[in-house]
Design an enzyme around this catalytic site. Structure first.
Site, PDB file in Angstrom:
ATOM      1  N   ASN A   1      -5.343   7.292  -5.958  1.00  0.00           N
ATOM      2  CA  ASN A   1      -6.102   8.511  -5.607  1.00  0.00           C
ATOM      3  C   ASN A   1      -5.368   9.777  -6.051  1.00  0.00           C
ATOM      4  O   ASN A   1      -5.074  10.669  -5.260  1.00  0.00           O
ATOM      5  CB  ASN A   1      -6.432   8.554  -4.109  1.00  0.00           C
ATOM      6  CG  ASN A   1      -5.215   8.573  -3.206  1.00  0.00           C
ATOM      7  OD1 ASN A   1      -4.143   8.083  -3.578  1.00  0.00           O
ATOM      8  ND2 ASN A   1      -5.351   9.137  -2.018  1.00  0.00           N
TER       9      ASN A   1
ATOM     10  N   ALA B   1      -4.305  14.568   5.549  1.00  0.00           N
ATOM     11  CA  ALA B   1      -3.990  13.332   6.269  1.00  0.00           C
ATOM     12  C   ALA B   1      -2.891  12.580   5.538  1.00  0.00           C
ATOM     13  O   ALA B   1      -2.962  12.400   4.324  1.00  0.00           O
ATOM     14  CB  ALA B   1      -5.235  12.455   6.346  1.00  0.00           C
TER      15      ALA B   1
ATOM     16  N   HIS C   1       0.878  -1.199   0.000  1.00  0.00           N
ATOM     17  CA  HIS C   1       0.000   0.000   0.000  1.00  0.00           C
ATOM     18  C   HIS C   1       0.901   1.230   0.000  1.00  0.00           C
ATOM     19  O   HIS C   1       1.493   1.577   1.022  1.00  0.00           O
ATOM     20  CB  HIS C   1      -0.898   0.003   1.241  1.00  0.00           C
ATOM     21  CG  HIS C   1      -1.859   1.145   1.275  1.00  0.00           C
ATOM     22  ND1 HIS C   1      -3.190   0.973   1.542  1.00  0.00           N
ATOM     23  CD2 HIS C   1      -1.698   2.471   1.094  1.00  0.00           C
ATOM     24  CE1 HIS C   1      -3.802   2.151   1.511  1.00  0.00           C
ATOM     25  NE2 HIS C   1      -2.900   3.086   1.237  1.00  0.00           N
TER      26      HIS C   1
ATOM     27  N   HIS D   1     -10.459   0.820   1.868  1.00  0.00           N
ATOM     28  CA  HIS D   1     -10.271   1.824   2.921  1.00  0.00           C
ATOM     29  C   HIS D   1     -11.457   1.671   3.864  1.00  0.00           C
ATOM     30  O   HIS D   1     -12.580   2.054   3.534  1.00  0.00           O
ATOM     31  CB  HIS D   1     -10.207   3.240   2.339  1.00  0.00           C
ATOM     32  CG  HIS D   1      -9.955   4.273   3.399  1.00  0.00           C
ATOM     33  ND1 HIS D   1      -8.758   4.926   3.544  1.00  0.00           N
ATOM     34  CD2 HIS D   1     -10.745   4.725   4.406  1.00  0.00           C
ATOM     35  CE1 HIS D   1      -8.817   5.744   4.588  1.00  0.00           C
ATOM     36  NE2 HIS D   1     -10.016   5.634   5.126  1.00  0.00           N
TER      37      HIS D   1
ATOM     38  N   LEU E   1       2.467   7.259  -4.319  1.00  0.00           N
ATOM     39  CA  LEU E   1       3.630   7.886  -4.960  1.00  0.00           C
ATOM     40  C   LEU E   1       3.292   9.226  -5.592  1.00  0.00           C
ATOM     41  O   LEU E   1       4.190   9.927  -6.042  1.00  0.00           O
ATOM     42  CB  LEU E   1       4.228   6.952  -6.020  1.00  0.00           C
ATOM     43  CG  LEU E   1       4.982   5.731  -5.486  1.00  0.00           C
ATOM     44  CD1 LEU E   1       5.507   4.884  -6.643  1.00  0.00           C
ATOM     45  CD2 LEU E   1       6.136   6.136  -4.572  1.00  0.00           C
TER      46      LEU E   1
END
Ligand code: DOR
Ligand code: ZN
Length: 346
Positions: free
Chosen positions: A41, A263, A14, A136, A17
């Site tokens: 994402n 975050a 996980h 998630h 980058l």
């Protein structure tokens, strides 16, 4: 006293980058891993096989010559994703997995799933084709306390989803609670979990006690100490269904240090050093390789890496950069202040 250990080359199941200047800055710090599952994402998110292949090319360009890293691409599941596109990208070797973000759960998750009924046919096709779903695991219901969002997600979303689709292979990503550990332990062969380095090291006091520390803020947010201890037991206990996914998630300091900061903890530079320290503290150095290099590959039905790395222990903690430069900005490295005794041997 052990002062040198060798491991089959670790994989990171996980990893964020990013893209552009940030990708160029952070990719070298993960270059020594074998495989890494690359999170989709981006803005806009990686939703097609064509986009995933192009992103993979950009990552390869950002890696130093001779890097070991083999990016394992993922597609970002949306309400509009077509099963046939996923299966084609998987069978064509373009992607390794699909990522499910509940819409609004975290960074760049606005395009995530809002309606689980709508994606059910996609999940069934994935189960049939053997495509792993990386989840998630947090609800987004504002009425649910942020520290409870993982446990509630298990009850409200993940368990019903898995009952409807028991053949689907699921990785519960970055678990942060004893409820997550218990659920994965009891979950049968099609369920596993990644655990991050930072959730083994900090509890929520690190974020909130004695002043607010944005560099320790990530999602799912670190929980109370009893949960950290449950995670340490799971990671270091030798159970095959737990493995490393660093969730190294760089943000510029400007993006973190503001009234509504992002975050993510950028752990890639020191993650193996810190993990080795954690396993040594737990008297479990002999189980480190399972966590970093064997369990994840086995779940993804891949052979473990054949080549090896070595870590050596120094008598005194080393200095290391607390920040790296990225496109004219800085990114703070986790954990500023953590003593680094273990080093990758050149
Ligand atoms: O802390 C996090 N950062 N958690 C996530 O789920 C996303 C990640 C990011 O992309 O920054
Ligand atoms: Zn992540």
């Amino acid at each position: 006293m052990t002062d040198r250990i060798t491991l089959r080359r670790p994989d990171d199941w996980h990893l964020h980058l990013r893209d552009g200047a940030m990708l160029a800055a952070v990719a070298p710090h993960s270059a020594g891993f074998g495989r890494a599952i690359i999170m989709p994402n981006l803005i806009p998110p990686v939703v097609t096989g064509t986009q995933a292949a192009a992103y993979r090319d950009r990552i390869m360009e950002a890696l130093p010559h001779g890097a070991a890293l083999q990016p394992q691409m993922t597609l970002y599941l949306t309400d509009a994703t077509k099963a046939a596109d996923i299966v084609a990208a998987f069978r064509g070797g373009v992607i390794r997995a699909v990522k499910l973000y509940p819409a609004g759960a975290t960074t760049n998750s606005a395009s995530g799933v809002t309606d689980f009924d709508r994606v059910q046919p996609v999940l069934e096709a994935m189960a049939e084709a053997g495509v792993t779903l990386c989840v998630h695991g947090e609800v987004t219901d504002p009425a649910v306390d942020i520290f409870d969002r993982e446990a509630v997600f298990i009850d409200r979303v993940l368990d019903p989803l898995r009952r409807r689709t028991p053949e689907l292979r699921v990785v519960m990503e970055h678990i942060t609670t004893s409820e997550g550990v218990a659920y994965v332990r009891a979950g049968g062969d099609n369920l596993a979990a990644t655990i991050t380095t930072h959730h083994l090291v900090i509890n929520r006091n690190a974020i909130l006690a004695g002043g607010i520390r944005p560099h320790y803020y990530c999602l799912p947010v670190a929980k109370r100490e009893s949960h950290r201890l449950a995670l340490r037991e799971a990671a270091t206990g030798g159970e095959a269904r737990f493995f490393l996914g660093t969730d190294s998630a760089p943000h510029t300091d400007a993006a973190k240090l503001q009234p509504c900061g992002c975050a993510g903890c950028f752990t890639a530079p020191n993650t193996l050093s810190i993990l080795t320290h954690v396993f040594e503290d737990e008297g479990a150095l002999d189980r480190l390789e399972g966590f970093t290099s064997i369990n994840g590959a086995a779940f993804y039905r891949l052979p473990p890496n054949e080549d090896r790395i070595a870590l050596v222990k120094r008598d005194t903690p080393a200095e290391y950069p607390t920040q790296i430069a990225a496109g004219g900005e800085t990114v703070t490295v986790f954990d500023p202040g953590f003593p680094i005794y273990w080093h990758l041997e050149d």
